[in-house]
Design a protein around this motif. Sequence first.
Motif, mmCIF file in Angstrom:
data_model
loop_
_atom_site.group_PDB
_atom_site.id
_atom_site.type_symbol
_atom_site.label_atom_id
_atom_site.label_comp_id
_atom_site.label_asym_id
_atom_site.label_seq_id
_atom_site.Cartn_x
_atom_site.Cartn_y
_atom_site.Cartn_z
ATOM 1 N N THR A 31 5.678 4.348 -8.632
ATOM 2 C CA THR A 31 4.774 3.197 -8.671
ATOM 3 C C THR A 31 4.415 2.828 -7.241
ATOM 4 O O THR A 31 5.002 3.347 -6.293
ATOM 5 C CB THR A 31 5.437 2.000 -9.393
ATOM 6 N N THR A 32 3.473 1.924 -7.084
ATOM 7 C CA THR A 32 3.180 1.432 -5.736
ATOM 8 C C THR A 32 4.167 0.316 -5.406
ATOM 9 O O THR A 32 4.682 -0.364 -6.295
ATOM 10 C CB THR A 32 1.742 0.883 -5.606
ATOM 11 N N ASN B 23 0.798 -1.226 0.000
ATOM 12 C CA ASN B 23 0.000 0.000 0.000
ATOM 13 C C ASN B 23 0.831 1.277 0.000
ATOM 14 O O ASN B 23 0.281 2.370 -0.035
ATOM 15 C CB ASN B 23 -0.954 0.016 1.201
ATOM 16 N N TYR B 24 2.140 1.144 0.038
ATOM 17 C CA TYR B 24 3.013 2.313 0.063
ATOM 18 C C TYR B 24 3.403 2.714 -1.358
ATOM 19 O O TYR B 24 3.363 1.910 -2.279
ATOM 20 C CB TYR B 24 4.279 2.047 0.883
ATOM 21 N N GLN B 25 3.815 3.954 -1.502
ATOM 22 C CA GLN B 25 4.271 4.477 -2.791
ATOM 23 C C GLN B 25 5.797 4.497 -2.828
ATOM 24 O O GLN B 25 6.437 4.898 -1.862
ATOM 25 C CB GLN B 25 3.764 5.911 -3.000
ATOM 26 N N ASN C 238 5.608 9.942 -7.356
ATOM 27 C CA ASN C 238 5.285 8.536 -7.139
ATOM 28 C C ASN C 238 5.578 7.748 -8.410
ATOM 29 O O ASN C 238 4.870 7.869 -9.405
ATOM 30 C CB ASN C 238 3.818 8.374 -6.739
#
Length: 140
Positions: free
Chosen positions: A69-70, A7-9, A67
């Motif tokens: 990507t995730t 769930n982090y970027q 960002n």
Amino acid sequence: MENHFANYQIAIPAKFQEKIKKYCRTGGTSVDTFNAPFKRQVDFWFVALCIAFKEGLIKEKVKDTYNATTAAILSNDSYRIHLMYLIALAEIKDENILTDSKAVFDICSEYANAGIPYLIELLDDPDQKPLWNIYDYLEA
């Protein structure tokens, strides 16, 4: 291993965005492996993380980021997740860090931030193609 980072970027310093894309074949301007040795930006980010840790660079917090990507993409290469936990454990020297995935991810992101300019400088060496520059570094 479950990807607790999903769930982090993966946030990369904005000032390096164009340089990083130059060395990546996906989303970049080159499809030539010799000049763009990384398939994706996450691959560049991960190598920068590893180099920074190996070289003992001082971790760096950066506010102006984009960002890329995730971190869910790390599930494709689960060994990266294991290595990130090991890097955090080596940094903190307390096994309790292994229960805090956000802290682990932050440590690794700060190492990557420190390693990005180092890796760019390495790739930018005009004596040979970027691919050979990274090979020479890894071989040494």
